[in-house]
Motif scaffolding. Structure first.
Motif, mmCIF file in Angstrom:
data_model
loop_
_atom_site.group_PDB
_atom_site.id
_atom_site.type_symbol
_atom_site.label_atom_id
_atom_site.label_comp_id
_atom_site.label_asym_id
_atom_site.label_seq_id
_atom_site.Cartn_x
_atom_site.Cartn_y
_atom_site.Cartn_z
ATOM 1 N N SER A 47 32.902 38.828 30.059
ATOM 2 C CA SER A 47 33.005 38.590 30.934
ATOM 3 C C SER A 47 33.376 39.055 32.146
ATOM 4 O O SER A 47 33.841 40.434 32.653
ATOM 5 C CB SER A 47 34.508 37.740 31.438
ATOM 6 N N ASP A 48 31.897 39.069 33.774
ATOM 7 C CA ASP A 48 32.097 39.658 34.801
ATOM 8 C C ASP A 48 32.964 39.660 36.034
ATOM 9 O O ASP A 48 33.501 40.984 36.372
ATOM 10 C CB ASP A 48 30.956 39.420 35.536
ATOM 11 N N ALA A 49 34.078 38.782 35.479
ATOM 12 C CA ALA A 49 35.206 38.764 36.402
ATOM 13 C C ALA A 49 36.647 39.970 36.286
ATOM 14 O O ALA A 49 36.956 40.255 36.944
ATOM 15 C CB ALA A 49 35.579 37.547 36.182
ATOM 16 N N LYS A 50 36.627 40.092 34.696
ATOM 17 C CA LYS A 50 36.978 40.925 34.236
ATOM 18 C C LYS A 50 36.779 42.189 33.682
ATOM 19 O O LYS A 50 38.007 42.723 34.073
ATOM 20 C CB LYS A 50 37.292 40.409 32.396
ATOM 21 N N LEU A 51 35.428 42.387 33.896
ATOM 22 C CA LEU A 51 35.117 44.010 33.776
ATOM 23 C C LEU A 51 35.451 44.854 35.766
ATOM 24 O O LEU A 51 35.796 45.598 35.862
ATOM 25 C CB LEU A 51 33.256 44.028 34.009
ATOM 26 N N ALA A 52 35.430 43.371 36.858
ATOM 27 C CA ALA A 52 35.861 43.340 38.599
ATOM 28 C C ALA A 52 37.008 43.702 37.713
ATOM 29 O O ALA A 52 37.395 44.848 38.703
ATOM 30 C CB ALA A 52 35.729 42.501 38.508
ATOM 31 N N MET A 53 38.010 43.568 37.132
ATOM 32 C CA MET A 53 39.376 44.060 37.420
ATOM 33 C C MET A 53 39.883 44.757 36.906
ATOM 34 O O MET A 53 40.319 45.904 37.058
ATOM 35 C CB MET A 53 40.499 42.985 36.615
ATOM 36 N N ALA A 54 38.847 45.570 35.902
ATOM 37 C CA ALA A 54 38.928 46.386 34.466
ATOM 38 C C ALA A 54 39.056 48.349 35.666
ATOM 39 O O ALA A 54 39.473 48.582 35.785
ATOM 40 C CB ALA A 54 38.258 46.407 33.851
ATOM 41 N N ARG A 55 37.389 47.443 36.611
ATOM 42 C CA ARG A 55 37.297 48.495 37.956
ATOM 43 C C ARG A 55 39.085 48.759 38.981
ATOM 44 O O ARG A 55 39.106 49.773 39.110
ATOM 45 C CB ARG A 55 36.467 47.882 38.871
ATOM 46 N N GLN A 56 39.004 48.015 38.903
ATOM 47 C CA GLN A 56 40.441 47.543 40.126
ATOM 48 C C GLN A 56 41.589 48.424 38.967
ATOM 49 O O GLN A 56 42.091 49.456 39.719
ATOM 50 C CB GLN A 56 40.888 46.424 40.630
ATOM 51 N N ALA A 57 41.336 47.950 38.093
ATOM 52 C CA ALA A 57 42.785 48.508 36.800
ATOM 53 C C ALA A 57 42.376 50.110 37.122
ATOM 54 O O ALA A 57 43.544 51.172 36.702
ATOM 55 C CB ALA A 57 42.988 48.456 35.892
ATOM 56 N N GLY A 58 40.962 51.001 37.198
ATOM 57 C CA GLY A 58 40.897 52.226 37.555
ATOM 58 C C GLY A 58 40.037 52.950 36.627
ATOM 59 O O GLY A 58 39.866 53.824 36.381
ATOM 60 N N ALA A 59 38.904 51.846 35.548
ATOM 61 C CA ALA A 59 37.820 51.940 34.411
ATOM 62 C C ALA A 59 36.566 53.146 35.404
ATOM 63 O O ALA A 59 36.634 52.439 37.032
ATOM 64 C CB ALA A 59 37.726 50.564 34.368
ATOM 65 N N ASP A 60 36.381 53.688 34.797
ATOM 66 C CA ASP A 60 35.633 54.756 35.886
ATOM 67 C C ASP A 60 33.843 54.390 34.964
ATOM 68 O O ASP A 60 33.166 54.494 36.016
ATOM 69 C CB ASP A 60 35.294 55.626 34.405
ATOM 70 N N ALA A 61 33.968 53.259 34.560
ATOM 71 C CA ALA A 61 32.516 52.424 34.346
ATOM 72 C C ALA A 61 32.896 51.122 32.755
ATOM 73 O O ALA A 61 33.993 51.287 32.115
ATOM 74 C CB ALA A 61 31.576 53.368 33.357
ATOM 75 N N ARG B 166 38.948 26.709 28.779
ATOM 76 C CA ARG B 166 37.878 27.830 30.112
ATOM 77 C C ARG B 166 37.070 27.205 31.108
ATOM 78 O O ARG B 166 35.907 27.547 31.706
ATOM 79 C CB ARG B 166 37.140 28.353 29.151
ATOM 80 N N SER B 167 37.911 25.891 31.859
ATOM 81 C CA SER B 167 37.127 25.903 33.640
ATOM 82 C C SER B 167 36.976 26.485 33.963
ATOM 83 O O SER B 167 36.927 26.113 35.322
ATOM 84 C CB SER B 167 37.477 24.554 33.550
ATOM 85 N N GLU B 168 38.121 27.301 34.431
ATOM 86 C CA GLU B 168 38.363 28.524 35.450
ATOM 87 C C GLU B 168 38.913 30.098 35.109
ATOM 88 O O GLU B 168 39.343 29.656 34.278
ATOM 89 C CB GLU B 168 39.503 27.432 36.652
ATOM 90 N N HIS B 169 38.191 30.651 36.143
ATOM 91 C CA HIS B 169 38.828 32.367 35.461
ATOM 92 C C HIS B 169 40.199 32.163 35.789
ATOM 93 O O HIS B 169 40.554 31.707 36.383
ATOM 94 C CB HIS B 169 37.877 32.885 36.465
#
Ligand SMILES: [Zn+2]
Length: 292
Positions: free
Chosen positions: A142-156, A278-281
């Motif tokens: 999920s793009d949206a979950k990967l964006a959150m992973a960035r916010q959590a501090g993931a480097d990539a 799964r109708s909304e993120h």
């Protein structure tokens, strides 16, 4: 039915038994959802997560999708000053991530991959950083979950193991899996560096076939695979809980960015249907009690 679900929660003390000490009316508390029997061999060893005869809020006894919860005092954990009640309600998923990471050799300078960027994975990213990991990547579909992973501090962040290994061909010292689907279990095995550790938290609903290539990687690279269950250790409920609460209090562990929904508890049926469809993120969904 008619059991009340809901096992990740916080609240304020509104009453206590005459023999209860250390709690005052109005105290903010959180409640570890498992009630250990304190009698079986695992409990005697302090392995409360593995209790053979436990009770559990929201699956074996009434949980928290309601206004008032009745708990044994031994399951009521006072929350340090400065912790938001919403954060306190997220202690359980954070403690699950910490319990799992402590089964690995994560240390200063480790590289880490987190497969599955739901709330537990998002806490794992933060704990890995706090433990001293130098490189942390996250995988999700999920793009949206990967964006959150960035916010959590993931480097990539990556959609799959192939992409991650293109950029990090040596793999990762520690892999944390919190998706519970076959593609994620396979990715977790394959992403391990030689003699790396993978810890599995996600709960699959179907068989989990492992490809022959990934199985070969597990053998030839001497990968260690760890199961992890619940979040408890001795003394009850364990440092997974107390460390999490202190990191919430100090602001080192963040949670605000995960809350996608903050709803009255009357919205539980509609939200559950939305999750099923799964109708909304969504990531962390907070339900607040409504006075009846
Ligand atoms: Zn027990």
């Amino acid at each position: 039915m008619p059991l009340v679900c809901g096992h990740e929660f916080s609240g304020r003390v509104i009453d206590a038994g005459d023999d209860v000490t250390g709690l005052n009316i109005g105290d903010l508390v959180t409640v570890p959802p498992l009630i250990p029997c304190n009698a079986c061999d695992r409990c005697r060893e302090g392995q409360f997560s593995l209790c053979q005869d436990y009770d559990y809020f929201g699956s074996r006894r009434d949980g928290a999708y309601t206004e008032v919860v009745l708990s044994p005092a031994s399951n009521v954990l006072k929350v340090p000053d400065g912790v938001d009640p919403v954060a306190a309600a997220m202690t359980d998923p954070a403690a699950i991530a910490l319990h799992a990471l402590r089964k690995t050799k994560l240390t200063i300078g480790s590289t880490a991959a987190v497969v599955g960027a739901g709330p537990i994975g998002l806490f794992a990213i933060q704990f890995a950083r706090l433990a001293g990991a130098t490189t942390i990547v996250a995988l999700d579909v999920s793009d949206a979950k990967l964006a959150m992973a960035r916010q959590a501090g993931a480097d990539a962040v990556f959609f799959d193991a192939t992409d991650a290994l293109d950029e990090y061909p040596d793999g990762f010292d520690v892999v944390f899996e919190s998706a519970g689907v076959s593609v994620a279990e396979n990715a977790a095995v394959r992403l391990c560096a030689p003699q790396g550790d993978a810890v599995f938290v996600g709960i699959p609903l179907t068989d989990v076939p492992i490809s022959v290539d990934n199985y070969s990687h597990f053998l030839r690279q001497e990968v260690s695979l760890h199961g992890s269950w619940n979040s408890f250790s001795a003394p009850w409920p364990g440092t997974e809980w107390t460390d999490t609460l202190h990191l919430f209090a100090s602001g080192q562990l963040t949670w605000q960015f995960m809350v996608t929904h903050d709803l009255p508890v009357t919205e539980v049926p509609r939200m559950m249907q939305a999750l099923a469809d799964r109708s909304e993120h969504s990531s962390k969904v907070i339900f607040r009690p409504v006075a009846s």
